[in-house]
Design a protein around this motif. Structure first.
Motif, PDB file in Angstrom:
ATOM      1  N   ASP A 186     109.397  31.478 -18.608  1.00  0.00           N
ATOM      2  CA  ASP A 186     108.235  31.057 -19.393  1.00  0.00           C
ATOM      3  C   ASP A 186     106.914  31.391 -18.709  1.00  0.00           C
ATOM      4  OD1 ASP A 186     109.768  29.951 -21.464  1.00  0.00           O
ATOM      5  OD2 ASP A 186     110.022  28.073 -20.358  1.00  0.00           O
ATOM      6  N   PHE A 187     106.969  31.917 -17.495  1.00  0.00           N
ATOM      7  CA  PHE A 187     105.755  32.219 -16.736  1.00  0.00           C
ATOM      8  C   PHE A 187     105.007  33.355 -17.416  1.00  0.00           C
ATOM      9  CE2 PHE A 187     103.320  33.910 -13.149  1.00  0.00           C
ATOM     10  CZ  PHE A 187     102.930  32.760 -12.468  1.00  0.00           C
ATOM     11  N   ASP A 188     103.700  33.155 -17.642  1.00  0.00           N
ATOM     12  CA  ASP A 188     102.910  34.185 -18.305  1.00  0.00           C
ATOM     13  C   ASP A 188     101.547  34.305 -17.646  1.00  0.00           C
ATOM     14  OD1 ASP A 188     101.489  31.966 -19.198  1.00  0.00           O
ATOM     15  OD2 ASP A 188     102.280  32.056 -21.241  1.00  0.00           O
ATOM     16  N   GLU A 189     100.687  35.128 -18.220  1.00  0.00           N
ATOM     17  CA  GLU A 189      99.384  35.390 -17.602  1.00  0.00           C
ATOM     18  C   GLU A 189      98.544  34.128 -17.519  1.00  0.00           C
ATOM     19  OE1 GLU A 189      95.427  38.241 -18.147  1.00  0.00           O
ATOM     20  OE2 GLU A 189      97.224  38.590 -19.366  1.00  0.00           O
ATOM     21  N   ASP A 190      98.589  33.283 -18.557  1.00  0.00           N
ATOM     22  CA  ASP A 190      97.803  32.045 -18.510  1.00  0.00           C
ATOM     23  C   ASP A 190      98.262  31.150 -17.365  1.00  0.00           C
ATOM     24  OD1 ASP A 190      96.213  32.767 -20.630  1.00  0.00           O
ATOM     25  OD2 ASP A 190      97.376  31.665 -22.130  1.00  0.00           O
ATOM     26  N   THR A 191      99.584  31.019 -17.196  1.00  0.00           N
ATOM     27  CA  THR A 191     100.117  30.200 -16.104  1.00  0.00           C
ATOM     28  C   THR A 191      99.699  30.778 -14.757  1.00  0.00           C
ATOM     29  OG1 THR A 191     102.045  29.903 -17.541  1.00  0.00           O
ATOM     30  CG2 THR A 191     102.196  29.025 -15.313  1.00  0.00           C
ATOM     31  N   PHE A 192      99.745  32.089 -14.648  1.00  0.00           N
ATOM     32  CA  PHE A 192      99.355  32.769 -13.416  1.00  0.00           C
ATOM     33  C   PHE A 192      97.882  32.486 -13.109  1.00  0.00           C
ATOM     34  CE2 PHE A 192      99.052  37.162 -11.198  1.00  0.00           C
ATOM     35  CZ  PHE A 192      99.425  36.611  -9.981  1.00  0.00           C
ATOM     36  N   ARG A 193      97.045  32.616 -14.110  1.00  0.00           N
ATOM     37  CA  ARG A 193      95.614  32.372 -13.905  1.00  0.00           C
ATOM     38  C   ARG A 193      95.347  30.925 -13.511  1.00  0.00           C
ATOM     39  NH1 ARG A 193      91.819  36.029 -15.761  1.00  0.00           N
ATOM     40  NH2 ARG A 193      92.662  37.919 -16.740  1.00  0.00           N
ATOM     41  N   GLN A 194      96.069  29.992 -14.129  1.00  0.00           N
ATOM     42  CA  GLN A 194      95.880  28.577 -13.789  1.00  0.00           C
ATOM     43  C   GLN A 194      96.253  28.306 -12.334  1.00  0.00           C
ATOM     44  OE1 GLN A 194      98.113  26.356 -16.723  1.00  0.00           O
ATOM     45  NE2 GLN A 194      97.011  27.339 -18.413  1.00  0.00           N
ATOM     46  N   ALA A 195      97.351  28.916 -11.872  1.00  0.00           N
ATOM     47  CA  ALA A 195      97.754  28.743 -10.475  1.00  0.00           C
ATOM     48  C   ALA A 195      96.698  29.327  -9.544  1.00  0.00           C
ATOM     49  CB  ALA A 195      99.112  29.401 -10.240  1.00  0.00           C
ATOM     50  N   ILE A 196      96.168  30.483  -9.907  1.00  0.00           N
ATOM     51  CA  ILE A 196      95.145  31.113  -9.076  1.00  0.00           C
ATOM     52  C   ILE A 196      93.870  30.274  -9.071  1.00  0.00           C
ATOM     53  CG2 ILE A 196      93.597  33.120  -8.963  1.00  0.00           C
ATOM     54  CD1 ILE A 196      96.008  34.845  -9.678  1.00  0.00           C
ATOM     55  N   ASP A 197      93.523  29.686 -10.209  1.00  0.00           N
ATOM     56  CA  ASP A 197      92.336  28.827 -10.246  1.00  0.00           C
ATOM     57  C   ASP A 197      92.532  27.584  -9.380  1.00  0.00           C
ATOM     58  OD1 ASP A 197      90.925  30.537 -11.842  1.00  0.00           O
ATOM     59  OD2 ASP A 197      91.288  29.442 -13.710  1.00  0.00           O
ATOM     60  N   GLN A 198      93.773  27.046  -9.333  1.00  0.00           N
ATOM     61  CA  GLN A 198      94.043  25.942  -8.400  1.00  0.00           C
ATOM     62  C   GLN A 198      93.739  26.376  -6.973  1.00  0.00           C
ATOM     63  OE1 GLN A 198      97.418  23.307  -8.332  1.00  0.00           O
ATOM     64  NE2 GLN A 198      98.031  23.973 -10.390  1.00  0.00           N
ATOM     65  N   PHE A 199      94.230  27.551  -6.620  1.00  0.00           N
ATOM     66  CA  PHE A 199      93.979  28.085  -5.281  1.00  0.00           C
ATOM     67  C   PHE A 199      92.486  28.238  -5.034  1.00  0.00           C
ATOM     68  CE2 PHE A 199      92.776  31.951  -3.010  1.00  0.00           C
ATOM     69  CZ  PHE A 199      93.327  31.725  -1.750  1.00  0.00           C
ATOM     70  N   ARG A 200      91.772  28.798  -5.984  1.00  0.00           N
ATOM     71  CA  ARG A 200      90.348  29.069  -5.797  1.00  0.00           C
ATOM     72  C   ARG A 200      89.521  27.804  -5.699  1.00  0.00           C
ATOM     73  NH1 ARG A 200      88.324  33.086 -10.234  1.00  0.00           N
ATOM     74  NH2 ARG A 200      86.558  33.243  -8.786  1.00  0.00           N
ATOM     75  N   GLY A 201      90.057  26.705  -6.200  1.00  0.00           N
ATOM     76  CA  GLY A 201      89.340  25.441  -6.120  1.00  0.00           C
ATOM     77  C   GLY A 201      89.590  24.667  -4.839  1.00  0.00           C
ATOM     78  N   ARG A 202      90.446  25.181  -3.975  1.00  0.00           N
ATOM     79  CA  ARG A 202      90.773  24.474  -2.734  1.00  0.00           C
ATOM     80  C   ARG A 202      89.868  24.908  -1.589  1.00  0.00           C
ATOM     81  NH1 ARG A 202      97.433  24.587  -2.845  1.00  0.00           N
ATOM     82  NH2 ARG A 202      97.663  23.530  -4.876  1.00  0.00           N
ATOM     83  N   ASP A 203      89.783  24.038  -0.587  1.00  0.00           N
ATOM     84  CA  ASP A 203      88.974  24.302   0.601  1.00  0.00           C
ATOM     85  C   ASP A 203      89.924  24.683   1.726  1.00  0.00           C
ATOM     86  OD1 ASP A 203      87.000  24.429   2.503  1.00  0.00           O
ATOM     87  OD2 ASP A 203      86.802  22.253   2.740  1.00  0.00           O
ATOM     88  N   ARG A 204      89.987  25.970   2.049  1.00  0.00           N
ATOM     89  CA  ARG A 204      90.914  26.448   3.066  1.00  0.00           C
ATOM     90  C   ARG A 204      90.282  26.293   4.444  1.00  0.00           C
ATOM     91  NH1 ARG A 204      93.555  31.957   2.081  1.00  0.00           N
ATOM     92  NH2 ARG A 204      95.373  30.890   2.936  1.00  0.00           N
ATOM     93  N   ARG A 205      90.935  25.552   5.320  1.00  0.00           N
ATOM     94  CA  ARG A 205      90.340  25.209   6.621  1.00  0.00           C
ATOM     95  C   ARG A 205      90.977  25.944   7.789  1.00  0.00           C
ATOM     96  NH1 ARG A 205      90.231  18.656   5.527  1.00  0.00           N
ATOM     97  NH2 ARG A 205      88.982  18.752   3.615  1.00  0.00           N
ATOM     98  N   PHE A 206      92.241  26.331   7.652  1.00  0.00           N
ATOM     99  CA  PHE A 206      92.933  27.029   8.747  1.00  0.00           C
ATOM    100  C   PHE A 206      92.854  26.237  10.067  1.00  0.00           C
ATOM    101  CE2 PHE A 206      91.504  30.285   5.753  1.00  0.00           C
ATOM    102  CZ  PHE A 206      92.701  30.917   5.471  1.00  0.00           C
ATOM    103  N   GLY A 207      92.955  24.918   9.961  1.00  0.00           N
ATOM    104  CA  GLY A 207      92.927  24.073  11.151  1.00  0.00           C
ATOM    105  C   GLY A 207      91.535  23.742  11.654  1.00  0.00           C
ATOM    106  N   GLY A 208      90.494  24.283  11.018  1.00  0.00           N
ATOM    107  CA  GLY A 208      89.124  24.021  11.457  1.00  0.00           C
ATOM    108  C   GLY A 208      88.421  23.051  10.517  1.00  0.00           C
ATOM    109  N   ARG A 209      87.091  23.048  10.604  1.00  0.00           N
ATOM    110  CA  ARG A 209      86.299  22.163   9.769  1.00  0.00           C
ATOM    111  C   ARG A 209      86.231  22.698   8.354  1.00  0.00           C
ATOM    112  NH1 ARG A 209      80.600  21.146  12.349  1.00  0.00           N
ATOM    113  NH2 ARG A 209      80.470  19.826  10.495  1.00  0.00           N
TER     114      ARG A 209
END
Length: 254
Positions: free
Chosen positions: A226-249
């Motif tokens: 059932d995975f489609d382009e909309d689902t893919f975009r939603q997952a990517i938007d989740q990623f883009r909304g996160r604050d990646r710290r890599f162990g730092g501030r």
């Protein structure tokens, strides 16, 4: 009453999204459950899963993703019934024969990771052909993890380095994270920024354990067919909304 031009604007601004991930890796799970829910044979679930791979590749090209890794067949999948394993291999052959020309026409480079020597000769030759035909392409790098196991990959990397040490070509004290990364199947490919797993399961299943040390994970309830382009975009938007710290501030706190 204040003039209309000075009225307070109470609208809440949408948070700004970060950059796209360079590398997305996907654990494609749920083909069998998708088929079972519909009273269909498992092979039909795997066939629909191949269609989902096609949709995802098209979406990745459209979004400008640089690397897409799909978990096609794990080292543990050999435990499945022999007829299902044969069906999976048959689908791989068909995918390469049918889709390779289209992938090549779309400037997609195909890379394969996993224990290729353990595969039958006809499968090895097909995988070699896919890599050779597309090796000069500069678009999306489609990485197919086939007969792949993350722990097994690390064991093989350690053995390669041990042989170099025994031959006097490598000082053990010179081994660092870069040395190990260069001995893995994924050498030259950046680590995944985002890992997506479908079907609601929340585990990595021996998939890229070294490479995903700082990856973001998105676990979706959707079954893979059932995975489609909309689902893919939603997952990517989740990623883009996160604050990646890599162990730092936090970058947002600076």
């Amino acid at each position: 009453m204040p003039p209309e031009s000075t009225a307070l604007n109470l609208a809440v601004a949408e948070p700004a999204l970060g950059p796209l991930p360079r590398h997305v890796a996907i654990i494609m799970d749920g083909n069998g459950r998708w088929a079972a829910k519909r009273g269909l044979p498992r092979l039909e679930g795997h066939r629909r899963g191949v269609e989902a791979v096609r949709r995802t590749v098209r979406a990745a090209i459209g979004l400008g993703i640089e690397h897409l890794t799909v978990y096609g067949f794990s080292a543990e999948n050999w435990r499945r019934p022999a007829d299902e394993v044969a069906d999976l291999f048959g689908l791989l052959k068909r995918f390469i024969r049918v889709d390779l020309a289209q992938l090549h026409a779309n400037n997609v480079r195909v890379s394969v990771i996993g224990d290729r020597p353990a595969l039958a000769e006809d499968i090895r030759l097909l995988l070699d052909e896919a890599e050779e035909i597309t090796c000069r392409n500069s678009g999306l790098n489609l990485v197919v993890a086939f007969n792949y196991g993350g722990r097994q990959e690390i064991v093989q990397a350690v053995r390669r380095l041990a042989r170099q040490v025994r031959a006097g070509e490598l000082d053990p004290e010179a081994i660092d994270m870069g040395t190990i990364a260069a001995a893995l199947d994924t050498r030259g490919i950046p680590d995944p920024d985002l890992v997506i797993r479908t079907s609601g399961e929340m585990r990595v299943s021996n998939f890229l354990p070294w490479q995903t040390a700082y990856s973001e994970f998105v676990f979706l309830p959707d079954l893979w067919p059932d995975f489609d382009e909309d689902t893919f975009r939603q997952a990517i938007d989740q990623f883009r909304g996160r604050d990646r710290r890599f162990g730092g501030r936090s970058a947002k706190a600076l």
